[in-house]
Scaffold this active site. Sequence first.
Site, PDB file in Angstrom:
ATOM      1  N   ARG A 255     -16.551   4.091   6.678  1.00 14.58           N
ATOM      2  CA  ARG A 255     -15.470   3.389   5.975  1.00 14.58           C
ATOM      3  C   ARG A 255     -14.330   3.018   6.917  1.00 14.58           C
ATOM      4  O   ARG A 255     -13.717   1.958   6.773  1.00 14.58           O
ATOM      5  CB  ARG A 255     -14.925   4.246   4.826  1.00 14.58           C
ATOM      6  CG  ARG A 255     -15.835   4.232   3.625  1.00 14.58           C
ATOM      7  CD  ARG A 255     -15.361   5.162   2.533  1.00 14.58           C
ATOM      8  NE  ARG A 255     -16.356   5.185   1.482  1.00 14.58           N
ATOM      9  CZ  ARG A 255     -16.207   4.645   0.268  1.00 14.58           C
ATOM     10  NH1 ARG A 255     -15.057   4.091  -0.072  1.00 14.58           N
ATOM     11  NH2 ARG A 255     -17.177   4.690  -0.614  1.00 14.58           N
TER      12      ARG A 255
ATOM     13  N   TYR B  80     -28.147   8.847   4.823  1.00 10.63           N
ATOM     14  CA  TYR B  80     -28.548   7.719   5.654  1.00 10.63           C
ATOM     15  C   TYR B  80     -27.727   7.709   6.939  1.00 10.63           C
ATOM     16  O   TYR B  80     -26.684   8.358   7.025  1.00 10.63           O
ATOM     17  CB  TYR B  80     -28.435   6.393   4.888  1.00 10.63           C
ATOM     18  CG  TYR B  80     -27.094   6.050   4.282  1.00 10.63           C
ATOM     19  CD1 TYR B  80     -26.084   5.469   5.045  1.00 10.63           C
ATOM     20  CD2 TYR B  80     -26.825   6.256   2.936  1.00 10.63           C
ATOM     21  CE1 TYR B  80     -24.866   5.118   4.472  1.00 10.63           C
ATOM     22  CE2 TYR B  80     -25.609   5.906   2.356  1.00 10.63           C
ATOM     23  CZ  TYR B  80     -24.625   5.335   3.126  1.00 10.63           C
ATOM     24  OH  TYR B  80     -23.420   4.991   2.560  1.00 10.63           O
TER      25      TYR B  80
ATOM     26  N   GLU C 114       0.865  -1.197   0.000  1.00 11.71           N
ATOM     27  CA  GLU C 114       0.000   0.000   0.000  1.00 11.71           C
ATOM     28  C   GLU C 114       0.894   1.237   0.000  1.00 11.71           C
ATOM     29  O   GLU C 114       1.774   1.372   0.832  1.00 11.71           O
ATOM     30  CB  GLU C 114      -0.926  -0.034   1.217  1.00 11.71           C
ATOM     31  CG  GLU C 114      -1.628   1.269   1.531  1.00 11.71           C
ATOM     32  CD  GLU C 114      -2.452   1.859   0.377  1.00 11.71           C
ATOM     33  OE1 GLU C 114      -3.165   1.111  -0.316  1.00 11.71           O
ATOM     34  OE2 GLU C 114      -2.364   3.085   0.165  1.00 11.71           O
ATOM     35  N   GLN C 115       0.601   2.143  -0.929  1.00  8.89           N
ATOM     36  CA  GLN C 115       1.492   3.305  -1.089  1.00  8.89           C
ATOM     37  C   GLN C 115       1.425   4.307   0.061  1.00  8.89           C
ATOM     38  O   GLN C 115       2.395   5.004   0.328  1.00  8.89           O
ATOM     39  CB  GLN C 115       1.180   4.028  -2.398  1.00  8.89           C
ATOM     40  CG  GLN C 115      -0.208   4.657  -2.440  1.00  8.89           C
ATOM     41  CD  GLN C 115      -0.506   5.366  -3.758  1.00  8.89           C
ATOM     42  OE1 GLN C 115       0.346   5.419  -4.635  1.00  8.89           O
ATOM     43  NE2 GLN C 115      -1.697   5.912  -3.893  1.00  8.89           N
TER      44      GLN C 115
HETATM   45  P1  FAD Z   1      -9.349   2.184  -3.960  1.00 11.41           P
HETATM   46  O1  FAD Z   1     -10.286   2.456  -2.865  1.00 11.41           O
HETATM   47  O2  FAD Z   1      -9.058   3.284  -4.919  1.00 11.41           O
HETATM   48  O3  FAD Z   1      -8.007   1.655  -3.302  1.00 11.41           O
HETATM   49  C1  FAD Z   1      -6.826   1.575  -4.034  1.00 11.41           C
HETATM   50  C2  FAD Z   1      -5.669   1.540  -3.049  1.00 11.41           C
HETATM   51  O4  FAD Z   1      -4.468   1.363  -3.787  1.00 11.41           O
HETATM   52  C3  FAD Z   1      -5.508   2.844  -2.272  1.00 11.41           C
HETATM   53  O5  FAD Z   1      -5.324   2.537  -0.909  1.00 11.41           O
HETATM   54  C4  FAD Z   1      -4.268   3.473  -2.879  1.00 11.41           C
HETATM   55  O6  FAD Z   1      -3.551   4.260  -1.954  1.00 11.41           O
HETATM   56  C5  FAD Z   1      -3.496   2.255  -3.316  1.00 11.41           C
HETATM   57  N1  FAD Z   1      -2.575   2.481  -4.439  1.00 11.41           N
HETATM   58  C6  FAD Z   1      -2.795   3.182  -5.565  1.00 11.41           C
HETATM   59  N2  FAD Z   1      -1.729   3.115  -6.384  1.00 11.41           N
HETATM   60  C7  FAD Z   1      -0.817   2.334  -5.751  1.00 11.41           C
HETATM   61  C8  FAD Z   1       0.476   1.869  -6.099  1.00 11.41           C
HETATM   62  N3  FAD Z   1       1.063   2.196  -7.267  1.00 11.41           N
HETATM   63  N4  FAD Z   1       1.147   1.066  -5.216  1.00 11.41           N
HETATM   64  C9  FAD Z   1       0.569   0.713  -4.025  1.00 11.41           C
HETATM   65  N5  FAD Z   1      -0.643   1.146  -3.641  1.00 11.41           N
HETATM   66  C10 FAD Z   1      -1.347   1.921  -4.506  1.00 11.41           C
HETATM   67  N6  FAD Z   1     -19.199   1.575  -3.316  1.00 11.41           N
HETATM   68  C11 FAD Z   1     -20.093   0.818  -2.648  1.00 11.41           C
HETATM   69  O7  FAD Z   1     -20.057  -0.437  -2.760  1.00 11.41           O
HETATM   70  N7  FAD Z   1     -21.036   1.380  -1.837  1.00 11.41           N
HETATM   71  C12 FAD Z   1     -21.136   2.753  -1.691  1.00 11.41           C
HETATM   72  O8  FAD Z   1     -21.983   3.227  -0.936  1.00 11.41           O
HETATM   73  C13 FAD Z   1     -20.225   3.568  -2.397  1.00 11.41           C
HETATM   74  N8  FAD Z   1     -20.302   4.918  -2.320  1.00 11.41           N
HETATM   75  C14 FAD Z   1     -19.417   5.693  -3.006  1.00 11.41           C
HETATM   76  C15 FAD Z   1     -19.526   7.085  -2.928  1.00 11.41           C
HETATM   77  C16 FAD Z   1     -18.624   7.887  -3.603  1.00 11.41           C
HETATM   78  C17 FAD Z   1     -18.775   9.380  -3.544  1.00 11.41           C
HETATM   79  C18 FAD Z   1     -17.570   7.293  -4.352  1.00 11.41           C
HETATM   80  C19 FAD Z   1     -16.559   8.155  -5.072  1.00 11.41           C
HETATM   81  C20 FAD Z   1     -17.463   5.922  -4.449  1.00 11.41           C
HETATM   82  C21 FAD Z   1     -18.391   5.105  -3.784  1.00 11.41           C
HETATM   83  N9  FAD Z   1     -18.320   3.710  -3.862  1.00 11.41           N
HETATM   84  C22 FAD Z   1     -19.232   2.940  -3.207  1.00 11.41           C
HETATM   85  C23 FAD Z   1     -17.280   3.063  -4.676  1.00 11.41           C
HETATM   86  C24 FAD Z   1     -16.171   2.536  -3.794  1.00 11.41           C
HETATM   87  O9  FAD Z   1     -15.724   3.544  -2.899  1.00 11.41           O
HETATM   88  C25 FAD Z   1     -15.006   2.072  -4.656  1.00 11.41           C
HETATM   89  O10 FAD Z   1     -15.469   1.279  -5.711  1.00 11.41           O
HETATM   90  C26 FAD Z   1     -14.037   1.255  -3.805  1.00 11.41           C
HETATM   91  O11 FAD Z   1     -13.599   1.992  -2.693  1.00 11.41           O
HETATM   92  C27 FAD Z   1     -12.853   0.841  -4.663  1.00 11.41           C
HETATM   93  O12 FAD Z   1     -11.988   0.087  -3.865  1.00 11.41           O
HETATM   94  P2  FAD Z   1     -10.592  -0.385  -4.437  1.00 11.41           P
HETATM   95  O13 FAD Z   1      -9.917  -1.043  -3.304  1.00 11.41           O
HETATM   96  O14 FAD Z   1     -10.786  -1.120  -5.720  1.00 11.41           O
HETATM   97  O15 FAD Z   1      -9.836   0.955  -4.858  1.00 11.41           O
END
Ligand code: FAD
Length: 384
Positions: free
Chosen positions: A107, A214, A33-34
């Site tokens: 979260r 909510y 994790e970065q």
């Molecule tokens: P991310 O959360 O983007 O995590 C990626 C991780 O990788 C981060 O910790 C980052 O620091 C790390 N990273 C990035 N690049 C590198 C690298 N090169 N090397 C090492 N680490 C790296 N979804 C729902 O299911 N329910 C909801 O109610 C909901 N509400 C939302 C409301 C909003 C306003 C938004 C914007 C999104 C919402 N979502 C919701 C969507 C959800 O937040 C995302 O789909 C989800 O958080 C994505 O998770 P992820 O782990 O794939 O990516």
Amino acid sequence: MSEDTILLAGGGIAGLTAALALQRRGRRVVVLEQTARIGNVGAGITLRETASRSLYSLGLKDRLDATSDKPRPGAALDYRTGAPLAGSLGQRNWVATDFADVHMLHRADLFRLLKDAIDAHDPHAVQLDSRVTAFTQDDEGVTVTLADGRSLRGAALIGCDGLRSAVRGLLFGEAAPRRTGIVAYRFLVPLEQARPYAKALGMSVGPRASLSRYLIQQGTVVNCVAFAHGVDITEEGWNRHATRAELLDLFAGWHEDVIGLASCAPLETTACWALYDRDPLQTWVRGRVGLLGDAAHPVLPFLGFGAALGIEDAIVLARAFEAKVDPAEALKTYEAARRDRANAILLESRRQGEIFRAGPDGASDIPPHERESRAPYDPLTAAL
Ligand code: FAD
């Protein structure tokens, strides 16, 4: 490090769930994790049934129940009068029993319970300050290079690094995501302050914005998410805060409950989050390297399904690694099981955004039979 280790780039909700699901099936994992701290805090999240049941299967039901709220009766509300809406958007009015396995939580609480469970298997599995910048792969494994010059070797690399995934860029050489011109305003209001304006909760759709609210944290905090269009903001993340004038301008002419909530928003933690979009990818995998979560399918948030898809991915990925010995085969199996559903929901979310953008008198809502997000699905039993 053992050559069997599965490396995950990114410790977001998807990466952490994938790490835990793999651990539960006996695999050693390392999450790179970065950032220096796990968890983008400051907002609530709704976990759909498929996500909740996936987390139950990882042994997290009790803690999930203890830290989250269940949906309460809610409604699609007229943005001016605050009254429940008629018409197709009004069909969204719901009662609590419809969503027995839906959880609404902060979260930070979700990150905490995932991280604790991973640490219980292996306290060194999550490595912070570890930004993945490059990788190479051969017949025996993958070598990952970090920004600080370290390198790690593992059996496979899963890019769980979000919308701007470095792994996706290295695999497929894609350009930056497209700006949508829509901005999400995310804020939390303690119920103590919000009580006079929280008589009805749910969603309102107005001409320039929609607002969902909510309760989370045992009903003590109102989570608010507004999507606004025509706002000239490009930043994502928690560093761009709203001004009071900006919020009140957004809701000018709305019902007093909304204006009251916006007046209580704590500005120092009210994030403005520009939304970006990408087209579906037809493949997420090359050899021993694959994508998962937003890195594979960055879903716009209009269905609140992005994290749920990442959690579903995680379960299927772990099942595929259990079913197939060869990591490249496991990744292909995972991709084949997940791609069509995730890409369909990506497109459905985009369509839902267009409906919100059309405003209260605009387009009809998507009929249930055209929604992949409503189709029965279970990542624990989906065909591999
Ligand atoms: P991310 O959360 O983007 O995590 C990626 C991780 O990788 C981060 O910790 C980052 O620091 C790390 N990273 C990035 N690049 C590198 C690298 N090169 N090397 C090492 N680490 C790296 N979804 C729902 O299911 N329910 C909801 O109610 C909901 N509400 C939302 C409301 C909003 C306003 C938004 C914007 C999104 C919402 N979502 C919701 C969507 C959800 O937040 C995302 O789909 C989800 O958080 C994505 O998770 P992820 O782990 O794939 O990516």
